[in-house]
Design an enzyme around this catalytic site. Structure first.
Site, mmCIF file in Angstrom:
data_model
loop_
_atom_site.group_PDB
_atom_site.id
_atom_site.type_symbol
_atom_site.label_atom_id
_atom_site.label_comp_id
_atom_site.label_asym_id
_atom_site.label_seq_id
_atom_site.Cartn_x
_atom_site.Cartn_y
_atom_site.Cartn_z
ATOM 1 N N ARG A 167 2.827 -6.378 2.401
ATOM 2 C CA ARG A 167 2.012 -5.221 2.819
ATOM 3 C C ARG A 167 2.075 -5.017 4.340
ATOM 4 O O ARG A 167 1.069 -4.701 4.985
ATOM 5 C CB ARG A 167 0.545 -5.398 2.428
ATOM 6 C CG ARG A 167 0.099 -5.089 1.053
ATOM 7 C CD ARG A 167 0.793 -3.988 0.292
ATOM 8 N NE ARG A 167 0.836 -4.436 -1.075
ATOM 9 C CZ ARG A 167 1.898 -5.030 -1.617
ATOM 10 N NH1 ARG A 167 3.029 -5.156 -0.947
ATOM 11 N NH2 ARG A 167 1.852 -5.446 -2.841
ATOM 12 N N SER A 246 -6.727 -1.098 -3.230
ATOM 13 C CA SER A 246 -7.220 -2.407 -2.763
ATOM 14 C C SER A 246 -7.719 -2.293 -1.328
ATOM 15 O O SER A 246 -6.997 -1.809 -0.460
ATOM 16 C CB SER A 246 -6.103 -3.446 -2.813
ATOM 17 O OG SER A 246 -5.693 -3.609 -4.138
ATOM 18 N N GLU A 345 -7.059 -3.830 4.147
ATOM 19 C CA GLU A 345 -5.718 -3.264 3.974
ATOM 20 C C GLU A 345 -5.581 -1.862 4.576
ATOM 21 O O GLU A 345 -4.615 -1.588 5.280
ATOM 22 C CB GLU A 345 -5.347 -3.232 2.481
ATOM 23 C CG GLU A 345 -3.933 -2.702 2.272
ATOM 24 C CD GLU A 345 -3.581 -2.422 0.820
ATOM 25 O OE1 GLU A 345 -3.592 -3.355 0.012
ATOM 26 O OE2 GLU A 345 -3.272 -1.257 0.514
#
Ligand SMILES: Cc1cc2nc3c(=O)[nH]c(=O)nc-3n(C[C@H](O)[C@H](O)[C@H](O)COP(=O)(O)OP(=O)(O)OC[C@H]3O[C@@H](n4cnc5c(N)ncnc54)[C@H](O)[C@@H]3O)c2cc1C
Length: 352
Positions: A167, A246, A345
């Site tokens: 990520r 998320s 995130e």
């Protein structure tokens, strides 16, 4: 070249999936590369910072808004060419991601099928190396065409220069905001077998009686699993719809820190995935649940999704301040219980 129509005080909440936050001080729609270049020149000439908005599915905007020129990317177009035994698909940054995935699956080009149903646009996929169900775009990205906002020049960066990680990428980590992605080239496998690296997907296919899955079967399985977690935004009226997906990354810790977290757990079953570099990945969802938070739990107008522990959902009347306060409560709870600080995130825009 399209004329640059700069607007002022444009509300950003309707342009994000979380649906909270204030306005952009300046805002422009860019439908071609010339407009992106012109917007960058406009911002630089005035000492204004530039922010790129795609589908708004991974961004949280401060209630006070953002003091910047927000460029909303609408560049369209998809091309493909064969290259050796592969097919190279180049998509403009403003192409809707899932439409591209559907097209590649329909054509029998393997490599993106597990990334079905992820919201947003093509240009954002290299930024956090979008991934799900056993695939990441770094598996297939061949090159990224991007504007260097510092020099005003366009460059084509090979995958090796993108610094992809879990990520993460050089675009996000090293020089955030420097590059505007204009197009991405993915190298796919015509006639290739689907990726089946995820137990949930294999189980779903087995339940459907699918023995030798096609790319289309895997796409449908991923979409079905994601819908069950409110992770596809095509269900009108879904009470879990307003999220960034998320909200936290799975923590990756050195072995000692992971062992220390596990030692604080009463259960031997704490999920732990050893990484190639010797570190250990933990499950952020597991940590949140075992720190005492439950799916569907509310704190006023925000809460956890009733179907996905990692998604913070905004309900009617929510403000960004509520989302951030709730996120901190989860972070504090996990830290107090396991000694691990969860990292957010989504990208935050504005002053906290
Ligand atoms: C329901 C839901 C499920 C999700 N599931 C997943 C998942 O499974 N896996 C996953 O990885 N992510 C997932 N996400 C997060 C998100 O969809 C992805 O990160 C997506 O790639 C963001 O695309 P976007 O166009 O909406 O980006 P935006 O939210 O508009 O932007 C995100 C960041 O990227 C930057 N950016 C966007 N476009 C460009 C560009 N062209 N050039 C430079 N910078 C740019 C922005 O400035 C911002 O910093 C999910 C989100 C939601 C809401």
């Amino acid at each position: 070249m399209s004329a640059l129509e700069i607007r002022e005080h444009v509300p950003l909440a309707p342009l994000t999936t979380l649906g909270v936050g204030g306005a952009a001080r300046w805002f422009v729609e860019a439908l071609d590369e010339a407009a992106v270049i012109a917007a960058n020149a406009w911002a630089r000439a005035r000492g204004v910072s530039l922010r790129v908005l795609g589908g708004g599915s991974n961004v949280v905007v401060a209630d006070a808004g953002v003091d910047a020129l927000v460029v909303h990317l609408g560049l369209r177009g998809v091309d493909s060419r064969t290259a050796g035994g592969a097919v190279e698909v180049t998509a403009a940054a403003g192409e809707p991601w899932d439409s591209l995935v559907r097209t590649t699956v329909e054509r029998g080009w393997a490599g993106l099928e597990c990334l079905s149903g992820i919201p947003g646009l093509v240009g954002a996929t290299p930024i956090q190396n979008v991934g799900a169900y056993g695939q990441e775009v770094s598996d297939t990205v061949a090159a990224v065409r991007a504007l260097d906002t510092h020099s005003g020049q366009i460059a084509t960066l090979p995958a090796a220069e993108c610094g992809f990680a879990y990520r993460d990428s050089a675009f996000k980590r090293d020089t955030p905001g420097r590059w505007v992605v204009l197009a991405v080239t993915y190298r796919l496998r015509p006639g290739g077998a689907p990726t089946l690296g995820y137990a949930d997907v294999a189980r779903h296919l087995a339940q459907q009686g699918v023995v030798v899955p096609t790319l289309g079967d895997v796409r449908q399985a991923v979409l079905a699993i994601r819908r069950g977690k409110s992770m596809v935004l095509d269900v009108p009226g879904d009470p879990n719809r307003r999220s960034c997906g998320s909200f936290f990354l799975n923590p990756i810790l050195d072995e000692g820190a992971a062992a220390a977290a596990a030692a604080r757990s009463a259960e031997a079953s704490m999920p732990r995935w050893p990484q190639p570099d010797g570190r250990v990945k933990l499950s952020a969802a597991w940590l949140i649940e075992h720190a005492g938070f439950a799916r569907g739990e509310r704190a006023g107008p925000v809460g956890l999704s009733s179907r996905h522990t990692l998604a913070i959902v905004a309900h009617d009347g929510a403000r960004t301040g509520d989302v951030l306060a709730f996120a901190r409560r989860l972070q504090d709870g996990v830290q107090a219980r396991f000694g691990v600080r969860l990292t957010r995130e989504p990208v935050f825009w504005g002053e906290e």
